[in-house]
Design an enzyme around this catalytic site. Structure first.
Site, short mmCIF file in Angstrom:
data_model
loop_
_atom_site.label_atom_id
_atom_site.label_comp_id
_atom_site.label_asym_id
_atom_site.label_seq_id
_atom_site.Cartn_x
_atom_site.Cartn_y
_atom_site.Cartn_z
N GLY A 75 69.64 -35.73 -73.39
CA GLY A 75 68.91 -36.96 -73.07
C GLY A 75 69.77 -37.95 -72.31
N THR A 77 71.34 -40.12 -69.57
CA THR A 77 70.72 -40.60 -68.32
C THR A 77 71.81 -41.00 -67.33
OG1 THR A 77 70.60 -42.77 -69.39
CG2 THR A 77 68.61 -41.42 -69.43
N SER A 102 64.37 -37.88 -69.60
CA SER A 102 64.88 -39.26 -69.61
C SER A 102 64.43 -39.97 -70.88
CB SER A 102 64.39 -40.02 -68.38
OG SER A 102 62.98 -40.01 -68.32
N ASN A 103 63.38 -39.45 -71.51
CA ASN A 103 62.89 -40.05 -72.77
C ASN A 103 62.19 -38.97 -73.58
OD1 ASN A 103 61.35 -41.60 -74.73
ND2 ASN A 103 61.94 -43.38 -73.50
N HIS A 136 66.62 -53.16 -72.50
CA HIS A 136 67.43 -52.35 -73.42
C HIS A 136 68.57 -53.19 -74.00
CE1 HIS A 136 65.49 -48.86 -71.48
NE2 HIS A 136 65.79 -48.22 -72.60
N HIS A 137 69.16 -52.64 -75.04
CA HIS A 137 70.34 -53.22 -75.71
C HIS A 137 71.49 -53.44 -74.72
CE1 HIS A 137 72.11 -49.12 -75.58
NE2 HIS A 137 70.84 -48.75 -75.73
N LYS A 140 73.97 -50.61 -73.05
CA LYS A 140 73.51 -49.57 -72.11
C LYS A 140 74.31 -49.62 -70.81
CE LYS A 140 69.37 -47.37 -70.31
NZ LYS A 140 69.92 -46.04 -70.60
N GLY A 146 66.81 -44.40 -67.33
CA GLY A 146 66.28 -43.11 -66.87
C GLY A 146 64.77 -43.06 -66.97
N1 LIG Z 1 66.39 -39.27 -73.37
C1 LIG Z 1 66.22 -40.07 -74.42
O1 LIG Z 1 65.19 -40.01 -75.13
C2 LIG Z 1 67.30 -41.04 -74.76
C3 LIG Z 1 68.42 -41.09 -73.99
N2 LIG Z 1 69.47 -41.88 -74.32
C4 LIG Z 1 70.66 -41.73 -73.49
O2 LIG Z 1 71.59 -40.96 -74.23
C5 LIG Z 1 72.93 -41.36 -73.93
C6 LIG Z 1 73.66 -41.70 -75.24
O3 LIG Z 1 73.00 -42.73 -75.91
P1 LIG Z 1 73.57 -43.31 -77.30
O4 LIG Z 1 73.73 -42.24 -78.32
O5 LIG Z 1 72.70 -44.47 -77.60
O6 LIG Z 1 75.02 -43.81 -76.83
P2 LIG Z 1 76.33 -44.08 -77.72
O7 LIG Z 1 77.28 -44.80 -76.85
O8 LIG Z 1 75.95 -44.66 -79.04
O9 LIG Z 1 76.88 -42.60 -78.01
C7 LIG Z 1 77.46 -41.77 -77.04
C8 LIG Z 1 78.57 -40.99 -77.71
O10 LIG Z 1 79.06 -40.00 -76.80
C9 LIG Z 1 80.48 -40.02 -76.88
N3 LIG Z 1 81.06 -39.41 -75.68
C10 LIG Z 1 81.41 -40.02 -74.51
N4 LIG Z 1 81.93 -39.11 -73.67
C11 LIG Z 1 81.90 -37.91 -74.31
C12 LIG Z 1 82.30 -36.60 -73.97
N5 LIG Z 1 82.87 -36.32 -72.78
N6 LIG Z 1 82.10 -35.60 -74.87
C13 LIG Z 1 81.55 -35.86 -76.08
N7 LIG Z 1 81.19 -37.10 -76.46
C14 LIG Z 1 81.35 -38.12 -75.59
C15 LIG Z 1 80.82 -41.48 -77.09
O11 LIG Z 1 82.13 -41.65 -77.59
P3 LIG Z 1 82.91 -43.05 -77.28
O12 LIG Z 1 82.06 -44.12 -77.90
O13 LIG Z 1 84.23 -42.85 -77.95
O14 LIG Z 1 83.00 -43.16 -75.79
C16 LIG Z 1 79.76 -41.87 -78.11
O15 LIG Z 1 80.16 -41.53 -79.43
C17 LIG Z 1 72.78 -42.50 -72.93
O16 LIG Z 1 72.91 -41.97 -71.63
C18 LIG Z 1 71.36 -43.01 -73.14
O17 LIG Z 1 70.82 -43.59 -71.98
C19 LIG Z 1 69.44 -42.68 -75.41
C20 LIG Z 1 68.34 -42.70 -76.21
C21 LIG Z 1 67.17 -41.88 -75.95
O1 LIG Z 2 70.21 -46.00 -73.47
C1 LIG Z 2 69.22 -46.00 -74.24
O2 LIG Z 2 69.27 -46.53 -75.37
C2 LIG Z 2 67.99 -45.34 -73.81
N1 LIG Z 2 68.05 -44.61 -72.73
C3 LIG Z 2 67.00 -43.85 -72.18
C4 LIG Z 2 66.70 -44.34 -70.78
O3 LIG Z 2 67.65 -44.62 -70.03
O4 LIG Z 2 65.53 -44.40 -70.39
C5 LIG Z 2 65.81 -43.73 -73.08
C6 LIG Z 2 65.53 -44.91 -73.97
O5 LIG Z 2 64.86 -45.89 -73.25
C7 LIG Z 2 66.78 -45.44 -74.64
#
Ligand SMILES: NC(=O)C1=CN([C@@H]2O[C@H](COP(=O)(O)OP(=O)(O)OC[C@H]3O[C@@H](n4cnc5c(N)ncnc54)[C@H](OP(=O)(O)O)[C@@H]3O)[C@@H](O)[C@H]2O)C=CC1
Ligand SMILES: O=C(O)C1=N[C@H](C(=O)O)C[C@H](O)C1
Length: 251
Positions: A75, A77, A102-103, A136-137, A140, A146
């Site tokens: 997921g 983005t 993307s979601n 978003h928060h 981000k 995305g």
């Molecule tokens: N498609 C969907 O439905 C959704 C998509 N997203 C997307 O997902 C992504 C992550 O979101 P979220 O979990 O909220 O973000 P967070 O920042 O909470 O978590 C990301 C994690 O990935 C770690 N990380 C960074 N680089 C690497 C690597 N090379 N290998 C392994 N781990 C790594 C980070 O570590 P550290 O903090 O130490 O850098 C962190 O623990 C974003 O791109 C967001 O936009 C989010 C929600 C829904």
């Molecule tokens: O970063 C997020 O949190 C989210 N990222 C995704 C996006 O970029 O659309 C999905 C969701 O909106 C949460």
């Protein structure tokens, strides 16, 4: 099913809970500090790896998983512009499997169907000007989101008078504002707002002099994203190639 997690932040942790509640086993958790675990047998034993990291890390993680013949659900983005073509080739021509969305929430899948239908209808009503806003928060990293880009691409595909999107007003995490939502005839502006801990709000508006038509998806928390990602992993275990939510949610 055996699941590996790549990324153990907000989404990784919520996906862990959801996966366990659906009877799955987490066999490996890879974060920034234990990248060697990609080469361990626990990781290779996974039926699917679920990857939620960052715009910068996602593509490299796909390559590492593919090297070990592990299918990926992701997921993350913000990587598509730089690596989209490579990922298509790796999946369509080289036998790898990536389910990317993307979601992942069912709510956004429904919203997307309404978005496409509304854009088609609006071909008959040129007096309506379309704009989009995502909130978003403050943590981000990418803007527009995305999801906003996917929704914009759907509008551009279905509404003849728009041929691209542009960044509109940006409200940054510190409250400063740059850009504007000024519209041109053929481009769709996307406003991005970073505020507090908002999980994700997407709004598409059609405005005329007489009235406005507005559709909004407002995620109350991250549960919908996490459930969608685990459902996608269950689907991916028995499918191959480049997959997305329209393969999973059919209506
Ligand atoms: N498609 C969907 O439905 C959704 C998509 N997203 C997307 O997902 C992504 C992550 O979101 P979220 O979990 O909220 O973000 P967070 O920042 O909470 O978590 C990301 C994690 O990935 C770690 N990380 C960074 N680089 C690497 C690597 N090379 N290998 C392994 N781990 C790594 C980070 O570590 P550290 O903090 O130490 O850098 C962190 O623990 C974003 O791109 C967001 O936009 C989010 C929600 C829904
Ligand atoms: O970063 C997020 O949190 C989210 N990222 C995704 C996006 O970029 O659309 C999905 C969701 O909106 C949460």
């Amino acid at each position: 099913m055996k699941i590996a997690l790549i990324g153990y932040g907000k989404m990784g942790r919520m996906i862990e809970q959801t996966a366990i509640s659906r009877g799955h086993e987490i066999v490996s958790i890879i974060d920034v500090n234990n990248q060697d675990d990609f080469d361990k047998s626990a990781f290779s034993s996974a039926d699917v790896a679920i990857e939620f990291t960052s715009p910068m890390a996602a593509y490299g993680n796909y390559l590492k998983a593919f090297k070990h013949h592990v299918k990926v659900v992701s997921g993350s983005t913000g990587w598509m512009k730089d690596h989209g073509d490579d990922v298509k080739r790796l999946c369509n021509e080289e036998g790898n499997t990536l389910f990317w969305a993307s979601n992942f929430s069912i709510g956004v899948a429904i919203f997307s169907a309404v978005n496409r239908y509304l854009a088609k209808i609006m071909n008959n009503f040129p007096q309506y000007n379309v704009t989009m806003e995502e909130t978003h928060h403050v943590h981000k990293l990418d803007a527009p989101s995305g999801t906003a880009i996917s929704l914009a691409e759907e509008i551009i595909e279905n509404l003849d008078r728009k041929n691209g999107w542009v960044k509109g007003l940006q409200v940054h995490a510190d409250g400063t504002r740059t850009g504007s939502n000024e519209t041109t005839a053929d481009k769709l502006p996307i406003a991005s707002i970073r505020r507090d801990e908002v999980p994700g709000i997407h709004t598409v508006s059609y405005d005329s002099e007489a009235d406005s038509i507005t559709i909004t998806h407002d995620a109350h928390n991250r549960k919908g994203f996490a459930l969608g990602a685990v459902l996608a992993a269950e689907y991916t275990a028995t499918h191959t190639g480049l997959l997305t939510t329209s393969d999973l949610f059919k209506f």
